[in-house]
Scaffold this active site. Structure first.
Site, PDB file in Angstrom:
ATOM      1  CD  GLU A  41      39.563 -24.430 -35.823  1.00 46.38           C
ATOM      2  OE1 GLU A  41      39.787 -24.136 -34.627  1.00 46.38           O
ATOM      3  OE2 GLU A  41      38.766 -23.790 -36.532  1.00 46.38           O
ATOM      4  CG  ASP A  42      39.023 -24.066 -30.930  1.00 46.85           C
ATOM      5  OD1 ASP A  42      38.686 -24.242 -32.133  1.00 46.85           O
ATOM      6  OD2 ASP A  42      38.679 -23.054 -30.282  1.00 46.85           O
ATOM      7  N   GLY A  57      41.677 -19.999 -30.281  1.00 50.46           N
ATOM      8  CA  GLY A  57      41.186 -21.190 -29.595  1.00 50.46           C
ATOM      9  C   GLY A  57      42.173 -22.336 -29.493  1.00 50.46           C
ATOM     10  NE  ARG A  94      40.227 -16.734 -26.288  1.00 52.21           N
ATOM     11  CZ  ARG A  94      39.569 -17.177 -27.361  1.00 52.21           C
ATOM     12  NH1 ARG A  94      39.577 -18.455 -27.657  1.00 52.21           N
ATOM     13  NH2 ARG A  94      38.888 -16.337 -28.123  1.00 52.21           N
ATOM     14  CB  VAL A 130      33.163 -27.350 -24.380  1.00 55.52           C
ATOM     15  CG1 VAL A 130      32.258 -28.557 -24.201  1.00 55.52           C
ATOM     16  CG2 VAL A 130      33.727 -27.311 -25.790  1.00 55.52           C
ATOM     17  CG  ASP A 151      29.652 -26.014 -33.638  1.00 54.43           C
ATOM     18  OD1 ASP A 151      28.943 -27.010 -33.519  1.00 54.43           O
ATOM     19  OD2 ASP A 151      29.277 -24.878 -33.264  1.00 54.43           O
TER      20      ASP A 151
HETATM   21  P1  IMP Z   1      32.351 -23.793 -36.905  1.00 56.97           P
HETATM   22  O1  IMP Z   1      32.816 -22.861 -38.005  1.00 56.97           O
HETATM   23  O2  IMP Z   1      30.868 -23.711 -36.666  1.00 56.97           O
HETATM   24  O3  IMP Z   1      32.813 -25.219 -37.104  1.00 56.97           O
HETATM   25  O4  IMP Z   1      32.918 -23.272 -35.563  1.00 56.97           O
HETATM   26  C1  IMP Z   1      34.204 -23.309 -35.304  1.00 56.97           C
HETATM   27  C2  IMP Z   1      34.590 -22.283 -34.286  1.00 56.97           C
HETATM   28  O5  IMP Z   1      33.514 -21.842 -33.441  1.00 56.97           O
HETATM   29  C3  IMP Z   1      35.576 -22.957 -33.406  1.00 56.97           C
HETATM   30  O6  IMP Z   1      36.870 -22.837 -33.930  1.00 56.97           O
HETATM   31  C4  IMP Z   1      35.369 -22.212 -32.116  1.00 56.97           C
HETATM   32  O7  IMP Z   1      36.156 -21.047 -32.128  1.00 56.97           O
HETATM   33  C5  IMP Z   1      33.922 -21.840 -32.105  1.00 56.97           C
HETATM   34  N1  IMP Z   1      33.166 -22.838 -31.326  1.00 56.97           N
HETATM   35  C6  IMP Z   1      32.336 -23.794 -31.792  1.00 56.97           C
HETATM   36  N2  IMP Z   1      31.819 -24.533 -30.808  1.00 56.97           N
HETATM   37  C7  IMP Z   1      32.364 -24.050 -29.665  1.00 56.97           C
HETATM   38  C8  IMP Z   1      32.230 -24.423 -28.287  1.00 56.97           C
HETATM   39  O8  IMP Z   1      31.534 -25.364 -27.878  1.00 56.97           O
HETATM   40  N3  IMP Z   1      32.952 -23.670 -27.410  1.00 56.97           N
HETATM   41  C9  IMP Z   1      33.761 -22.645 -27.785  1.00 56.97           C
HETATM   42  N4  IMP Z   1      33.915 -22.278 -29.058  1.00 56.97           N
HETATM   43  C10 IMP Z   1      33.208 -22.972 -29.996  1.00 56.97           C
HETATM   44 MG    MG Z   2      38.341 -21.491 -33.257  1.00 55.00          MG
END
Ligand code: IMP
Ligand code: MG
Length: 173
Positions: free
Chosen positions: A97-98, A43, A163, A151, A101
């Protein structure tokens, strides 16, 4: 049926000007320090390519790949990158990080580096989605804070798609 929004949520021009600001901030903060930038694949690949090329600091560029399980696993499985410990121990680590969440991925990555004697560990994320946070994690550097949208674009995907889009769009059903 999922589609992307007609208009970008954040367009390429806005992304690039914010990336430039962040790069200048990072250069200031890491001046004179041994810096290793760790890109979270896939990402953050475009974000990392753009921001590191705006930085003047002397950096080691490494990557890590994370596989997030959607099932019952309590934490994402980390597939570790194969850099020698020379890139980590005693060095300042900046994780790119991208999007943050729930925060689970970020916490797992930060814990991984804490176990490896880094001098410091900071997180820089292009996007922050604080509405869905489960873990306590505060990225030090944030490109944009967004509302609770899924997104895509500029590295971010939906089932592997979108992507390569230069702008960031909201995925809509
Ligand atoms: P987390 O572990 O829930 O914080 O999620 C992190 C990962 O989930 C990010 O690094 C993304 O790869 C993916 N992710 C979370 N939200 C989105 C989004 O809105 N679009 C695309 N990928 C997402
Ligand atoms: Mg990611």
């Amino acid at each position: 049926m999922m589609n992307i929004s007609n208009r970008p949520l954040i367009d390429a021009t806005a992304i690039q000007s914010r990336v430039k600001e962040l790069a200048a901030q990072l250069d200031g903060d890491y001046q004179g320090r041994a810096l290793t930038v760790v890109v979270v694949l896939n990402g953050a690949m475009f974000f990392a390519a753009d921001i590191t090329r705006q930085m003047r600091a002397d950096i080691l560029l490494e990557s890590i790949r994370v596989r997030s399980y959607t099932g019952t696993a309590p934490a994402p499985e980390l597939t570790l990158f194969d850099a020698g410990n020379d890139a980590i121990a005693g060095r300042h680590i900046l994780v790119l990080e991208d999007i943050v969440d729930s925060g689970r991925t970020a916490v797992a990555i930060l814990n991984h580096f804490r176990a490896r004697q880094a001098a410091s560990i900071s997180l820089c994320t292009l996007l922050d989605k604080p509405a869905r946070r489960i873990e306590t994690v505060e990225p030090v550097y944030i490109g944009f804070t967004i509302d609770d949208h899924f997104v895509v674009g500029y590295g971010m995907d939906y089932n592997g798609r979108y992507r390569q889009l230069p702008h960031i769009y909201v995925l809509e059903s």
